[in-house]
Motif scaffolding. Sequence first.
Motif, mmCIF file in Angstrom:
data_model
loop_
_atom_site.group_PDB
_atom_site.id
_atom_site.type_symbol
_atom_site.label_atom_id
_atom_site.label_comp_id
_atom_site.label_asym_id
_atom_site.label_seq_id
_atom_site.Cartn_x
_atom_site.Cartn_y
_atom_site.Cartn_z
ATOM 1 N N HIS A 119 8.669 17.544 -1.171
ATOM 2 C CA HIS A 119 8.693 17.727 -2.829
ATOM 3 C C HIS A 119 9.780 16.953 -3.395
ATOM 4 O O HIS A 119 9.689 16.969 -4.671
ATOM 5 N N ALA A 120 10.743 16.526 -2.761
ATOM 6 C CA ALA A 120 11.733 15.573 -3.136
ATOM 7 C C ALA A 120 12.060 14.397 -2.486
ATOM 8 O O ALA A 120 11.437 14.107 -1.600
ATOM 9 N N VAL A 121 12.194 13.503 -3.215
ATOM 10 C CA VAL A 121 12.724 12.100 -2.752
ATOM 11 C C VAL A 121 13.770 12.236 -2.184
ATOM 12 O O VAL A 121 15.161 12.516 -2.559
ATOM 13 N N ILE A 122 14.039 12.242 -0.792
ATOM 14 C CA ILE A 122 15.215 12.145 -0.123
ATOM 15 C C ILE A 122 15.494 10.933 0.678
ATOM 16 O O ILE A 122 14.632 10.317 1.370
ATOM 17 N N VAL A 123 16.726 10.438 0.307
ATOM 18 C CA VAL A 123 17.212 9.257 1.102
ATOM 19 C C VAL A 123 18.501 9.790 1.729
ATOM 20 O O VAL A 123 19.493 10.185 1.568
ATOM 21 N N ARG A 124 18.258 9.608 3.107
ATOM 22 C CA ARG A 124 19.395 9.892 4.223
ATOM 23 C C ARG A 124 19.745 8.708 4.900
ATOM 24 O O ARG A 124 18.897 8.037 5.413
ATOM 25 N N ALA A 125 20.859 8.614 5.003
ATOM 26 C CA ALA A 125 21.348 7.541 5.854
ATOM 27 C C ALA A 125 22.894 7.889 6.655
ATOM 28 O O ALA A 125 23.694 8.371 5.670
ATOM 29 N N GLY A 126 22.904 7.561 7.943
ATOM 30 C CA GLY A 126 24.301 7.932 8.476
ATOM 31 C C GLY A 126 25.367 6.598 7.839
ATOM 32 O O GLY A 126 26.485 7.000 7.935
ATOM 33 N N ASN A 127 24.845 5.916 7.229
ATOM 34 C CA ASN A 127 25.682 4.759 6.577
ATOM 35 C C ASN A 127 25.202 4.195 5.422
ATOM 36 O O ASN A 127 23.992 3.457 5.567
ATOM 37 N N MET A 128 25.832 4.232 4.357
ATOM 38 C CA MET A 128 25.041 3.731 3.134
ATOM 39 C C MET A 128 25.434 2.187 2.687
ATOM 40 O O MET A 128 25.080 1.703 1.830
ATOM 41 N N LYS A 257 8.002 8.225 -4.953
ATOM 42 C CA LYS A 257 7.037 9.578 -4.689
ATOM 43 C C LYS A 257 7.858 10.500 -3.839
ATOM 44 O O LYS A 257 8.914 9.719 -3.078
ATOM 45 N N PRO A 258 7.877 11.669 -3.848
ATOM 46 C CA PRO A 258 8.757 12.356 -2.770
ATOM 47 C C PRO A 258 8.396 11.971 -1.533
ATOM 48 O O PRO A 258 7.398 11.214 -1.079
ATOM 49 N N GLY A 259 9.234 11.941 -0.640
ATOM 50 C CA GLY A 259 9.365 11.445 0.842
ATOM 51 C C GLY A 259 10.535 11.232 1.342
ATOM 52 O O GLY A 259 11.781 11.384 0.774
ATOM 53 N N ALA A 260 10.718 10.939 2.895
ATOM 54 C CA ALA A 260 11.927 10.555 3.583
ATOM 55 C C ALA A 260 12.108 9.097 3.651
ATOM 56 O O ALA A 260 11.325 8.573 4.184
ATOM 57 N N TYR A 261 13.357 8.758 3.063
ATOM 58 C CA TYR A 261 13.456 7.375 2.986
ATOM 59 C C TYR A 261 14.909 7.252 3.550
ATOM 60 O O TYR A 261 15.736 8.159 3.757
ATOM 61 N N ASP A 262 15.183 5.959 3.788
ATOM 62 C CA ASP A 262 16.622 5.678 4.465
ATOM 63 C C ASP A 262 17.060 4.573 3.619
ATOM 64 O O ASP A 262 16.375 3.785 2.579
ATOM 65 N N MET A 263 18.227 3.943 3.898
ATOM 66 C CA MET A 263 18.853 2.522 3.032
ATOM 67 C C MET A 263 17.964 1.186 3.605
ATOM 68 O O MET A 263 18.118 0.549 2.677
ATOM 69 N N ASN A 264 17.225 1.190 4.555
ATOM 70 C CA ASN A 264 16.555 0.186 4.858
ATOM 71 C C ASN A 264 15.375 0.211 3.716
ATOM 72 O O ASN A 264 15.093 -1.012 3.247
ATOM 73 N N ASP A 265 14.981 1.216 3.215
ATOM 74 C CA ASP A 265 14.075 1.193 1.815
ATOM 75 C C ASP A 265 14.639 0.710 0.810
ATOM 76 O O ASP A 265 14.143 -0.166 0.040
ATOM 77 N N LEU A 267 17.624 -1.055 0.384
ATOM 78 C CA LEU A 267 18.071 -2.464 0.415
ATOM 79 C C LEU A 267 16.777 -3.345 0.859
ATOM 80 O O LEU A 267 17.264 -4.684 0.673
ATOM 81 N N GLY A 268 15.584 -2.898 0.915
ATOM 82 C CA GLY A 268 14.687 -3.849 1.183
ATOM 83 C C GLY A 268 14.740 -4.528 2.241
ATOM 84 O O GLY A 268 14.381 -5.714 2.645
ATOM 85 N N LEU A 269 15.267 -4.037 3.424
ATOM 86 C CA LEU A 269 15.648 -4.496 4.720
ATOM 87 C C LEU A 269 14.414 -4.147 5.712
ATOM 88 O O LEU A 269 14.361 -4.759 6.779
ATOM 89 N N GLY A 270 13.411 -3.780 5.214
ATOM 90 C CA GLY A 270 12.073 -3.471 6.114
ATOM 91 C C GLY A 270 12.013 -2.181 6.910
ATOM 92 O O GLY A 270 13.085 -1.364 6.459
ATOM 93 N N ALA A 271 11.260 -1.951 7.853
ATOM 94 C CA ALA A 271 11.123 -0.661 8.486
ATOM 95 C C ALA A 271 12.623 -0.471 9.301
ATOM 96 O O ALA A 271 13.007 -1.628 9.763
ATOM 97 N N ALA A 272 12.956 0.847 9.414
ATOM 98 C CA ALA A 272 14.282 0.857 10.111
ATOM 99 C C ALA A 272 13.916 0.602 11.600
ATOM 100 O O ALA A 272 12.922 0.694 12.201
ATOM 101 N N GLY A 273 15.075 0.281 12.180
ATOM 102 C CA GLY A 273 15.299 -0.126 13.522
ATOM 103 C C GLY A 273 14.901 0.911 14.465
ATOM 104 O O GLY A 273 14.753 0.611 15.539
#
Length: 273
Positions: A119-128, A257-265, A267-273
């Motif tokens: 239900h929320a847009v969540i951007v989570r990253a151990g390093n921003m 849209k709601p979902g789980a994202y990270d900094m790759n999204d 920063l446009g760096l493509g799918a997470a490692g």
Amino acid sequence: MSELPGIVVVGVSGRMGRMLVHEVLASDRVHLAGAVEREGHEWIGKDLGEALGGAPLGTRVSDDPLEVFARAQAVLDFTTPEASVGFAALAAQARLVHVIGTTGMDRSQLARIDAAARHAVIVRAGNMSLGVNLLSRLTRLAAETLDADYDIEIVEAHHNQKVDAPSGTALMLGEAAAAGRGLALDSVSERGRDGITGARRRGDIGFASVRGGDIVGEHEVMFIGQGERIVLRHVATDRRLFARGALKAALWGLDRKPGAYDMNDVLGLGAAG
Ligand code: NAD
């Protein structure tokens, strides 16, 4: 009332919380919609500006996140794992963008964050930071290229108040290295060597942590072969770097849209490692 998106900073008295407040106040693209600290904290009810040792800002520090979230579009959260899980549920209720920099979460806490991301847009990253997220891509590439003849060791260094080890960033780099070799990190991770450990197991990814003074954050990924060593290294010298990344993530999240994202999204760096 400002037309700009409203941002709430939770954990405002913390090392990162203070940076986030400065970043939000310095931005002409957002306004500070609220400030939250934990119940019982001495800043509760005080003017945030005065609590920070400056001029009044007209924003009172609150211990009622739900009431504050109702006035905002996004939340910046660098607090503790349990607090972040609670904030994610509230962000889901209020349909907000929730940017989580908090590290040290266990599996069940991560599962609860994922549930909130319905239900929320969540951007989570151990390093921003852009630099570390690029380092993660480079780590994955190096691990894809170099086979297990190259031992992978990840060394991180942080200030003496950090409570979790290895750092969230070190684990993220470990995951990138494991993914490069087509493995899950859990199956090859070697943490906390002590005593008669026996020889190094081929293919393991080792972690070591240094803690001291005011180190903002340093990470080294070593690929150690016979007669050569490749070292990928990132040094953060200023916490503002993370605050800037977090604000960027919040602005990016406003249109998603709601979902789980990270900094790759972000920063446009493509799918997470
Ligand atoms: P800190 O201890 O200085 O600050 C944490 C703040 O959160 C404190 O002010 C505390 O009172 C507050 N808090 C705790 N529970 C709360 C609650 N229920 N409600 C409201 N506030 C609450 O720590 P820090 O150095 O600022 O780091 C915070 C987190 O961010 C850590 O997990 C750290 O590893 C992480 N971090 C991540 C990045 C990144 O780029 N992702 C960068 C730096 C730090």
